[in-house]
Structures are given as structure tokens and as C-alpha cells.
Design an enzyme around this catalytic site. Structure first.
Site, PDB file in Angstrom:
ATOM      1  N   ASP A 229      90.293  14.095 -31.148  1.00 31.22           N
ATOM      2  CA  ASP A 229      89.008  13.376 -31.094  1.00 31.22           C
ATOM      3  C   ASP A 229      88.629  13.182 -29.635  1.00 31.22           C
ATOM      4  OD1 ASP A 229      86.759  11.866 -32.103  1.00 31.22           O
ATOM      5  OD2 ASP A 229      87.779  10.066 -31.412  1.00 31.22           O
ATOM      6  N   SER A 230      87.357  12.848 -29.414  1.00 30.95           N
ATOM      7  CA  SER A 230      86.912  12.538 -28.057  1.00 30.95           C
ATOM      8  C   SER A 230      87.571  11.259 -27.540  1.00 30.95           C
ATOM      9  CB  SER A 230      85.393  12.369 -28.047  1.00 30.95           C
ATOM     10  OG  SER A 230      85.018  11.384 -28.994  1.00 30.95           O
TER      11      SER A 230
ATOM     12  N   CYS B 133      86.779  14.479 -34.709  1.00 31.22           N
ATOM     13  CA  CYS B 133      85.520  14.096 -34.054  1.00 31.22           C
ATOM     14  C   CYS B 133      84.346  14.793 -34.755  1.00 31.22           C
ATOM     15  CB  CYS B 133      85.592  14.522 -32.592  1.00 31.22           C
ATOM     16  SG  CYS B 133      84.121  14.140 -31.645  1.00 31.22           S
TER      17      CYS B 133
ATOM     18  N   GLU C  83      83.335  -0.126 -30.200  1.00 26.99           N
ATOM     19  CA  GLU C  83      84.394  -0.106 -29.169  1.00 26.99           C
ATOM     20  C   GLU C  83      84.523  -1.470 -28.492  1.00 26.99           C
ATOM     21  OE1 GLU C  83      84.286   3.300 -26.608  1.00 26.99           O
ATOM     22  OE2 GLU C  83      84.772   4.597 -28.301  1.00 26.99           O
TER      23      GLU C  83
ATOM     24  N   CYS D 168      80.390   9.788 -38.167  1.00 26.95           N
ATOM     25  CA  CYS D 168      80.942   9.482 -36.840  1.00 26.95           C
ATOM     26  C   CYS D 168      82.254   8.743 -37.059  1.00 26.95           C
ATOM     27  CB  CYS D 168      79.955   8.611 -36.061  1.00 26.95           C
ATOM     28  SG  CYS D 168      80.613   8.011 -34.492  1.00 26.95           S
TER      29      CYS D 168
ATOM     30  N   HIS E  55      83.585   6.328 -35.670  1.00 26.17           N
ATOM     31  CA  HIS E  55      83.613   4.874 -35.482  1.00 26.17           C
ATOM     32  C   HIS E  55      83.053   4.092 -36.673  1.00 26.17           C
ATOM     33  CE1 HIS E  55      84.375   6.251 -31.496  1.00 26.17           C
ATOM     34  NE2 HIS E  55      84.318   5.056 -30.939  1.00 26.17           N
TER      35      HIS E  55
HETATM   36  N1  DGL Z   1      84.113  10.809 -31.935  1.00 22.56           N
HETATM   37  C1  DGL Z   1      82.662  10.882 -31.860  1.00 22.56           C
HETATM   38  C2  DGL Z   1      82.107  11.336 -33.207  1.00 22.56           C
HETATM   39  O1  DGL Z   1      82.743  11.211 -34.242  1.00 22.56           O
HETATM   40  C3  DGL Z   1      82.051   9.536 -31.478  1.00 22.56           C
HETATM   41  C4  DGL Z   1      82.350   9.132 -30.038  1.00 22.56           C
HETATM   42  C5  DGL Z   1      81.753  10.080 -29.000  1.00 22.56           C
HETATM   43  O2  DGL Z   1      80.504  10.181 -28.907  1.00 22.56           O
HETATM   44  O3  DGL Z   1      82.537  10.702 -28.293  1.00 22.56           O
HETATM   45  O4  DGL Z   1      81.017  11.843 -33.263  1.00 22.56           O
END
Ligand code: DGL
Length: 269
Positions: free
Chosen positions: A12-13, A75, A152, A185, A187
Site C-alpha cells: 500500500d502507499s 492500495c 489518519e 479507498c 482508509h
Molecule cells: N491507499 C490509498 C488508496 O487506497 C489512499 C491513500 C493515498 O492516497 O495514498 O487509494
């Protein structure tokens, strides 16, 4: 089911993909998990396709070179914009989050209308809309860029998050009447109850479908075929490309348990 000896890489990012790991751990015990959060370069959700693909490919190669036999792109943004490039750069099976959640929505609401909530980059790619159209689902997409920083910040229960959700959902519902709302997403599972109750408040009966859970279920099914069930001990190792303290602190909220050790990793610029 158990999958002893199987190494699953999760990318993931940042911390958000830990919502996918959280769903995987009880479903595929006995596996060795390696998680990489590219925290030095997040957010991906506001970056260009070329940059996202470059970052995601570097991370995918790292996980493969550290023994991953199956790669999970947790991600949504990387799944939307870089899945093709990732698949071309590694020699192991790769599962993104979009196909499983769209498939789950299609099973529950065939030919239905769905609303996808996601980052700006994911929405601009229309990856969800394309995947939905291929299954006969009509998808509206809504970018909700303020939700990632609110989650976050740990403000899942704060009134400001509810206010922001109300604005996004009111705008989205002005243009569609969805039977399902897809959380596109990493989050958003943390605010799924707030999303569900805001939808009700705005007069929508839409079912909320979580991409983290749908992905874990799809991976469990595919791994069940390749790895027969036997006992084993589950382990997970986390790598982050920025502050390991912050990763352990914030990440534990996403994982739902404490993260004892995080390894710092330098993937370059
Ligand atoms: N992990 C990203 C997503 O699921 C969200 C956070 C980011 O923008 O890096 O799209």
C-alpha cells in the site's frame, strides 16, 4: 484455512492497506505476511499515473525479491492506475482490490446502480466505472480527498468527519440512487459505520461494501485452490519507507492490533 509456508506480500502507499491485512490474517492463518507501506511517498491519491506506476512497481519488486509468492495490491489508487505495470514487472500472481469488490457488488446487486467513493486519482482513472460496466453495473464515482487526512488524524468519530461525509454524500446522491456504496479507498473501512449512518440520514438505503473484506475473501478462495489446509504459525513483517515509529502508531489503528516491529526501507526518490 491455513497456508503454512506461503508468503503473501501486501503493498500500500502507507498504513491504509493494513485494513486488508487485518481481513487476511484470520482468513489465511499460517502464512508469512510481508507488508510494505510506501509512507515516504504517500499520498498516491493526488499523484499522476506515471509516478504511481513507478512507485508501485518498485514496491512490488521489493516484495517479490523478499520471497512473496502472491502479491496483494491493497492500495485502491495503485490498483486503479498501475495494476497492468505491476503484473508486467513481477512473476507472481497479483491481486488488486477493485475486481473483488466490484464482483461482490455484482453478486449482491446484479445490474444495479452503485456509488464508488475513492481518491481523486482513482476516480479520474474511471477504473471502477470500467470494471462495473463490464459486469452490467452502472457506477457513479465520487472523489472524497478530505477523508484520508481525517482518518489518519484519528478523527473517525469527530463531528467534522461526519460534516465532510454529509457534504460529499449529499453531492453524490444528487446524481444517483445507488443500491450499493463501494468503499474504494483503504482508509474508508475505518469510517464505514459513519458512512452507513450518513447514507441513512440522507434517505439512502444503499448497502456499504468494503473493498478490504471483499479482497481478502477473493484471495482466500484463490489460495485455497493452490495451498491445501494444514497447521502453521502466522507471522507478519512490516516495512515502511518513512518514520517507523509513526507507522507502528498509526498502523495499529488500521490493523486493529499493535505492530511490534517495523523495518525502515529506502526505495529511493
Ligand atoms: N491507499 C490509498 C488508496 O487506497 C489512499 C491513500 C493515498 O492516497 O495514498 O487509494
Amino acid at each position: 484455512m491455513n497456508a503454512p509456508g506461503l508468503t503473501i506480500g501486501v503493498f500500500d502507499s502507507g498504513f491504509g492497506g493494513l485494513t486488508v491485512l487485518r481481513e487476511l490474517l484470520p482468513r489465511i492463518p499460517g502464512a508469512r505476511y510481508i507488508y510494505l507501506g510506501d509512507t515516504a511517498r504517500l499520498p498516491y491519491g493526488s499523484k499522476s499515473q506515471t509516478t504511481i506506476a513507478r512507485y508501485a512497481v518498485e514496491s512490488a519488486r521489493f516484495l517479490e525479491s523478499h520471497g512473496a509468492e502472491h502479491l496483494v495490491i491493497a492500495c485502491n489508487t495503485a490498483s486503479a492506475l498501475a495494476l497492468r505495470e505491476i503484473r508486467a514487472s513481477v512473476a507472481i500472481p497479483v491481486t488488486g482490490v477493485i475486481d473483488p469488490v466490484v464482483e461482490a457488488a455484482h453478486r449482491r446487486h446484479p445490474k444495479g446502480d452503485v456509488l464508488v467513493l475513492a481518491t481523486s486519482a482513482t476516480v479520474q482513472s474511471h477504473a471502477y466505472q470500467i470494471e462495473c460496466a463490464a459486469r452490467g453495473l452502472r457506477a457513479s464515482e465520487k472523489a472524497c480527498p478530505l477523508l484520508v487526512p481525517l482518518v489518519e488524524e484519528g478523527w473517525c468519530e469527530q463531528p467534522v468527519t461526519r460534516d465532510v461525509l454529509r457534504i460529499y454524500l449529499r453531492e453524490a446522491l444528487a446524481g444517483c440512487t445507488p443500491e450499493a456504496v463501494l468503499l474504494g479507498c483503504t482508509h474508508y473501512p475505518l469510517i464505514a459505520p459513519a458512512i452507513a449512518s450518513t447514507l441513512l440520514e440522507l434517505g439512502s438505503q444503499a448497502e456499504v461494501i468494503d473493498s478490504a473484506r471483499a479482497t481478502a475473501i477473493a484471495i482466500e478462495q484463490s489460495i485455497r485452490v493452490s495451498h491445501p489446509a494444514t497447521a502453521g504459525t502466522t507471522t507478519f513483517q512490516c516495512y515502511a519507507t518513512d518514520s517507523v515509529e509513526k507507522f507502528a502508531r498509526l498502523g495499529s489503528q488500521f490493523l486493529g492490533e499493535s505492530i511490534p516491529h517495523v523495518e525502515l526501507l529506502d526505495l529511493g526518490g
